[in-house]
Design an enzyme around this catalytic site. Structure first.
Site, PDB file in Angstrom:
ATOM      1  N   HIS A 368     -67.544  61.635  66.778  1.00 47.84           N
ATOM      2  CA  HIS A 368     -67.298  60.270  66.286  1.00 47.84           C
ATOM      3  C   HIS A 368     -68.447  59.321  66.556  1.00 47.84           C
ATOM      4  O   HIS A 368     -68.354  58.123  66.259  1.00 47.84           O
ATOM      5  CB  HIS A 368     -66.036  59.704  66.944  1.00 47.84           C
ATOM      6  CG  HIS A 368     -64.762  60.369  66.549  1.00 47.84           C
ATOM      7  ND1 HIS A 368     -63.986  59.960  65.489  1.00 47.84           N
ATOM      8  CD2 HIS A 368     -64.132  61.439  67.069  1.00 47.84           C
ATOM      9  CE1 HIS A 368     -62.918  60.738  65.394  1.00 47.84           C
ATOM     10  NE2 HIS A 368     -62.984  61.650  66.329  1.00 47.84           N
ATOM     11  N   LYS A 560     -63.171  44.154  65.315  1.00 45.22           N
ATOM     12  CA  LYS A 560     -63.560  45.482  65.833  1.00 45.22           C
ATOM     13  C   LYS A 560     -63.930  45.285  67.305  1.00 45.22           C
ATOM     14  O   LYS A 560     -64.033  44.170  67.777  1.00 45.22           O
ATOM     15  CB  LYS A 560     -64.763  46.058  65.045  1.00 45.22           C
ATOM     16  CG  LYS A 560     -65.918  45.074  64.910  1.00 45.22           C
ATOM     17  CD  LYS A 560     -66.975  45.566  63.911  1.00 45.22           C
ATOM     18  CE  LYS A 560     -66.493  45.455  62.465  1.00 45.22           C
ATOM     19  NZ  LYS A 560     -66.692  46.725  61.757  1.00 45.22           N
ATOM     20  N   ARG A 561     -64.152  46.357  68.042  1.00 44.53           N
ATOM     21  CA  ARG A 561     -64.570  46.212  69.436  1.00 44.53           C
ATOM     22  C   ARG A 561     -65.897  45.470  69.472  1.00 44.53           C
ATOM     23  O   ARG A 561     -66.684  45.519  68.523  1.00 44.53           O
ATOM     24  CB  ARG A 561     -64.700  47.593  70.083  1.00 44.53           C
ATOM     25  CG  ARG A 561     -63.386  48.258  70.409  1.00 44.53           C
ATOM     26  CD  ARG A 561     -62.594  47.480  71.424  1.00 44.53           C
ATOM     27  NE  ARG A 561     -63.260  47.401  72.711  1.00 44.53           N
ATOM     28  CZ  ARG A 561     -62.922  48.150  73.786  1.00 44.53           C
ATOM     29  NH1 ARG A 561     -61.946  49.051  73.680  1.00 44.53           N
ATOM     30  NH2 ARG A 561     -63.549  48.034  74.937  1.00 44.53           N
ATOM     31  N   LYS A 566     -72.448  46.774  66.599  1.00 44.28           N
ATOM     32  CA  LYS A 566     -71.575  46.224  65.542  1.00 44.28           C
ATOM     33  C   LYS A 566     -72.046  44.818  65.162  1.00 44.28           C
ATOM     34  O   LYS A 566     -71.634  44.254  64.163  1.00 44.28           O
ATOM     35  CB  LYS A 566     -70.132  46.241  66.035  1.00 44.28           C
ATOM     36  CG  LYS A 566     -69.569  47.651  66.281  1.00 44.28           C
ATOM     37  CD  LYS A 566     -68.188  47.602  66.924  1.00 44.28           C
ATOM     38  CE  LYS A 566     -67.672  48.968  67.308  1.00 44.28           C
ATOM     39  NZ  LYS A 566     -67.151  49.777  66.202  1.00 44.28           N
ATOM     40  N   THR A 668     -63.266  52.083  60.169  1.00 48.03           N
ATOM     41  CA  THR A 668     -62.018  52.234  59.409  1.00 48.03           C
ATOM     42  C   THR A 668     -61.451  50.863  59.055  1.00 48.03           C
ATOM     43  O   THR A 668     -60.753  50.706  58.058  1.00 48.03           O
ATOM     44  CB  THR A 668     -60.984  53.043  60.229  1.00 48.03           C
ATOM     45  OG1 THR A 668     -61.008  52.581  61.583  1.00 48.03           O
ATOM     46  CG2 THR A 668     -61.274  54.526  60.180  1.00 48.03           C
ATOM     47  N   LYS A 672     -59.511  49.251  55.551  1.00 55.84           N
ATOM     48  CA  LYS A 672     -58.268  48.469  55.535  1.00 55.84           C
ATOM     49  C   LYS A 672     -58.494  47.120  54.837  1.00 55.84           C
ATOM     50  O   LYS A 672     -57.671  46.676  54.036  1.00 55.84           O
ATOM     51  CB  LYS A 672     -57.785  48.236  56.976  1.00 55.84           C
ATOM     52  CG  LYS A 672     -57.430  49.507  57.722  1.00 55.84           C
ATOM     53  CD  LYS A 672     -57.409  49.324  59.230  1.00 55.84           C
ATOM     54  CE  LYS A 672     -57.280  50.662  59.952  1.00 55.84           C
ATOM     55  NZ  LYS A 672     -57.562  50.575  61.397  1.00 55.84           N
TER      56      LYS A 672
HETATM   57  N1  LIG Z   1     -65.119  54.945  68.759  1.00 55.18           N
HETATM   58  C1  LIG Z   1     -64.936  54.896  67.513  1.00 55.18           C
HETATM   59  O1  LIG Z   1     -64.177  54.082  67.070  1.00 55.18           O
HETATM   60  C2  LIG Z   1     -65.606  55.902  66.641  1.00 55.18           C
HETATM   61  O2  LIG Z   1     -64.644  56.608  65.885  1.00 55.18           O
HETATM   62  C3  LIG Z   1     -64.120  55.987  64.736  1.00 55.18           C
HETATM   63  C4  LIG Z   1     -63.170  56.976  64.101  1.00 55.18           C
HETATM   64  O3  LIG Z   1     -63.840  58.083  63.634  1.00 55.18           O
HETATM   65  C5  LIG Z   1     -65.243  55.607  63.760  1.00 55.18           C
HETATM   66  O4  LIG Z   1     -64.713  54.989  62.632  1.00 55.18           O
HETATM   67  C6  LIG Z   1     -66.214  54.691  64.468  1.00 55.18           C
HETATM   68  O5  LIG Z   1     -67.283  54.437  63.601  1.00 55.18           O
HETATM   69  C7  LIG Z   1     -66.731  55.344  65.751  1.00 55.18           C
HETATM   70  O6  LIG Z   1     -67.498  54.424  66.471  1.00 55.18           O
END
Ligand SMILES: NC(=O)[C@H]1O[C@H](CO)[C@@H](O)[C@H](O)[C@H]1O
Length: 828
Positions: A368, A560-561, A566, A668, A672
């Site tokens: 991820h 988002k976090r 980001k 994600t 949404k």
């Molecule tokens: N820690 C995350 O959220 C990670 O996994 C999510 C789910 O695959 C991703 O969309 C995100 O970009 C990534 O940073």
């Protein structure tokens, strides 16, 4: 009577409003011992949950019986995180009972929204990775795939966030303080796991060497099952979460010898394992307790899977890989690989090769992130202390990998061996969990096309050379049940009318909505819905922050976090630029815009917390500056979580997806927001690229350096000061941060951001992307002025993102990784 096909579940008889009313009142009486005229909203909520659970448990029983009878192959999703949010409205929608429940409660004098607010979020995750797991198990049940989610039953989920003088304050999240109606304890399936201790080598009568692990501590794993209700009355799968307890509750001998504290210590220490979720997103915690958390849940889960398998296969392992596939959600559960080897070799006395062959048929791994600080590495010395047998097994896996794989392809190439070795040599040798996951899995995937390409080209190029077919891509997705049907009922109703009612399980149906993108009446209906959602959010903002926002302004949302990659601070610099333009040109012409933020920073992430502080301080100044005349409002929503996202996303006009290209694996939230008719301002990063392909370049504002541009600039040598000195606007706003303009009497309080962008070298290229970002935002401003143009773009976003349903992701996993059969549930 219509005959139902094998893959189609026999629909469950839906309760009608009257029956639901009776059931709710019956539970008020029988389950809560209270009465309609004195019950609290909390009691009404629990009574309604109990009434819903009657349906849920029916589905669960039928599903489990069917899977057992059909001896189905099942997917086991291993994840340290499940960001579930609330289940009340989700379960009602998925059972097709939401309208009946609203009616029933209404007739009983209760407002369903008040009951929904009684539920704490089940926030057992940090961000995207945890939420993805939640969307995936929803899709698995809805698509009738036999699947079990395994994880940890944290007593405390992700911390609650509040602001004190603009600074983030963390408080424990006691989500199940008064019990959670959606879980069932399963003491009959308790497991015991071992940690610490030492390993003894013994030889049996035939002189064969055996390894015996003498554990230092035994921990009990108590499973809690949360039913996962599929949409449309299909399967009800299980999410099984493990709670840790001391094996034998109380050591009376120690107690009787006066060691009360010692007697209790075991219990307290054991309980700490599932006490709290580590609040770090994208950083490797590296703490002993974290390693024990990972081992605890994978060992309990593997033993649970093997217990279920042996029920119908005894000690015959030949069908194990046919029945069982395990998806590792990032490297967090990777210790499952040496754990299964230990069980097969030490307990089942299987030959190493046979055991390893089995392992490699069972495990698959999803990566991820590419962020180096997020790639987990555990000190060998910690493994030796906590899991002494597992480090031996990892050494053997590594030895065979280097000899049988690496040395074959690169004979005598020690440099290659050092790079590929699961053990990172050095003064403090480390176990590379990413390497172990790739070596021990039959399939490895990234979570968006660009990310999967970079996983192959940048992260594991040699592994690709060794196993080219092992690597694949599965682009993420989100469940349209929670992220459109349940959170945006107004838009759902319009879509039902325009494209039919199948879109919740066939999201590609939304493409039919594109035909109405130029239809003035539907445009008006669509934008009226957006307006109502914005008005609703405005009252939530007022309640939570006491800030008044105008629903007619552009709602520009970044949720988002909080993380430098980001680039919430890039968003902030743009806000400062607009504010400065207004101060310089009082009549500066812009469409009024409300910038809404939602983000938690990991408690130990200092700069992230400074960015939160700066946004709050600047917001306060701008929001109270009469000269701005409401052209800009800045709002930082406290305690961003799933439930707040469900309120913010339907009200979004602009979706901020502005990460440095190559850093956001997928995202994600971007999916949404587009699904709910927001236009994206974004870089060509992660899934933004695929969203742009689907919605078309006219309906998204792309800006900034591409992945290749970023690599080229870094290779050439990026000097952020060049941009500082070349662009007077950048210089002015960064210098502003050093004054006390936003922090009266405290000059330099916001300087940390400037320092990170100049002296700190601006590792995420904020200044390099600033100018094109501002341009993209000017484009948004221009587009929004033309109501029909904007309505068309917004509608085409909703219509064009059918690809990003988690149902499609699951079908991709099924065809590229899991090879599962759908299993219609027989209702008895
Ligand atoms: N820690 C995350 O959220 C990670 O996994 C999510 C789910 O695959 C991703 O969309 C995100 O970009 C990534 O940073």
């Amino acid at each position: 009577m219509k005959k139902h096909t094998a893959t189609e579940a026999t629909p469950v008889a839906r309760l009608n409003t009257e029956q639901l009313k009776d059931n709710i009142v019956r539970h008020l009486h029988a389950s809560l011992g209270t009465d309609v005229n004195k019950a609290s909203p909390q009691a009404w909520w629990r009574a309604t949950c109990a009434a819903i659970n009657e349906q849920v448990f029916d589905g669960l029983r039928n599903t489990q019986r069917t899977h057992y009878e059909k001896n189905t192959r099942a997917l086991h999703y291993f994840s340290l995180e499940y960001l579930m949010g609330r289940l009340f409205s989700n379960n009602l929608h998925n059972l097709g009972l939401y309208d009946q429940a609203r009616q029933a409660l209404g007739e009983l004098g209760m407002n369903i929204a008040d009951l929904e607010d009684q539920e704490e979020d089940m926030a057992l995750g940090n961000g995207g990775l945890g939420r993805l797991a939640a969307c995936f198990i929803d899709s698995l049940a809805t698509l009738n795939y036999p699947a079990i989610g395994y994880g940890i039953h944290y007593e405390h989920g992700l911390f609650k966030q509040s602001f004190q003088d603009g600074r983030q304050i963390e408080r424990p999240d006691s989500w199940r303080e008064y019990g959670n109606p959606w879980e069932i304890c399963r003491p009959e399936s308790v497991q015991e796991i071992s940690v610490y201790g030492y390993v003894e080598t013994v030889y049996d009568l035939q002189g064969r060497m055996k390894k015996v692990w003498h554990p230092g501590r035994i921990i009990k794993g108590v499973p809690w099952d949360i039913p996962v209700v599929g949409y449309n009355g299909s399967s009800v799968n299980v999410l099984r979460l493990w709670e840790s307890r001391a094996s034998d509750f109380f050591n009376w001998d120690v107690f009787n010898s006066g060691g009360y504290i010692d007697a209790a210590r075991e219990n307290i220490e054991a309980e700490t394992i599932s006490k709290v979720l580590y609040p770090n997103d994208e950083t490797d915690a590296g703490k002993e307790l974290r390693l024990i958390q990972q081992y605890f849940f994978v060992s309990c889960s593997l033993k649970d899977i093997i217990r279920r398998y042996k029920r119908s296969h005894g000690d015959d392992w030949s069908d194990f890989a046919k029945q069982v596939v395990i998806q590792l959600n990032d490297t967090h559960p990777a210790v499952a690989i040496p754990e299964l080897m230990r069980i097969l070799v030490d307990r089942a006395e299987m030959q190493w090769d046979q055991a390893w062959n089995l392992c490699q048929q069972v495990f698959a791994y999803t990566n991820h992130t590419l962020l180096p600080e997020a790639l987990e590495k555990w000190p060998v010395r910690l493994f030796e202390k906590v899991l002494p047998r597992h480090i031996e097994i990892i050494y053997e896996i590594n030895r065979r990998f280097l000899v049988e794989q690496v040395d074959v392809l690169w004979p005598g190439d020690n440099q290659k061996k050092r790079k590929l070795s699961i053990i990172e040599e050095g003064h403090d040798p480390m176990v590379r969990m990413g390497h172990l996951s790739v070596v021990g899995s039959f399939r490895v995937n990234g979570v968006a096309e660009i990310h999967s390409t970079l996983v192959k080209s940048d992260l594991f190029p040699e592994m690709v050379a060794l196993w080219p077919d092992k690597f694949t891509n599965v682009t993420n997705g989100v469940t349209p049940r929670r992220w459109l049907k349940a959170c945006n009922p107004r838009l759902s109703a319009l879509l039902d009318k325009q494209v039919g009612t199948n879109w919740p399980t066939d999201l590609k149906q939304l493409s039919k909505f594109a035909a109405f993108a130029d239809d003035p009446a539907i445009q008006d209906a669509f934008m009226a819905i957006k307006q109502q959602n914005k008005a609703e959010l405005a009252s939530v903002v007022k309640k939570l922050t006491n800030i008044d926002i105008d629903p007619h302004a552009i709602f520009d949302i970044q949720i988002k976090r909080l993380h430098e990659y980001k680039r919430q601070h890039l968003n902030l610099l743009h806000i400062l630029a607009l504010y400065r333009r207004i101060l310089q040109e009082p009549d500066y012409d812009m469409v009024p815009r409300v910038f809404l933020f939602g983000a938690k920073a990991a408690p130990g992430y200092k700069l992230a917390k400074e960015i939160i502080y700066a946004i709050n301080k600047i917001a306060d100044k701008i929001n109270h500056d009469k000269r701005v005349k409401n052209r800009i409002k800045v709002v930082f929503m406290p305690n961003y979580r799933v439930t707040l996202a469900e309120k913010m996303i339907p009200a979004a006009d602009v979706s901020e997806q502005i990460s440095t290209a190559g850093k956001e694996a997928s995202g994600t939230g971007n999916m949404k927001l587009a699904l709910n008719g927001a236009v994206t301002v974004g870089t060509l990063d992660g899934a933004n690229i695929e969203i742009a392909e689907e919605v078309g370049s006219d309906n998204i504002a792309i800006f900034g350096l591409t992945v290749d541009d970023v690599k080229a600039l870094q290779a050439k040598g990026y000097n952020s000061s060049d941009y500082y000195y070349a662009d007077p606007e950048i210089k002015a706003i960064l210098d502003w941060l050093e004054t006390d303009y936003f922090t009266p009497g405290k000059p330099g309080e916001l300087a940390a951001i400037k320092r990170s962008l100049l002296e700190g070298g601006d590792p995420y290229l904020v200044l390099a992307d600033f100018a094109s970002y501002v341009k993209a935002q000017e484009k948004i401003d221009l587009w929004y002025r033309d109501k029909t143009l904007w309505a068309k773009k917004a509608m085409l976003n909703t219509a064009s993102v059918g690809k990003f349903t988690s149902d499609r992701s699951i079908e991709d996993y099924v065809s590229r990784v899991w090879q599962l059969q759908k299993c219609a549930v027989n209702v008895k």
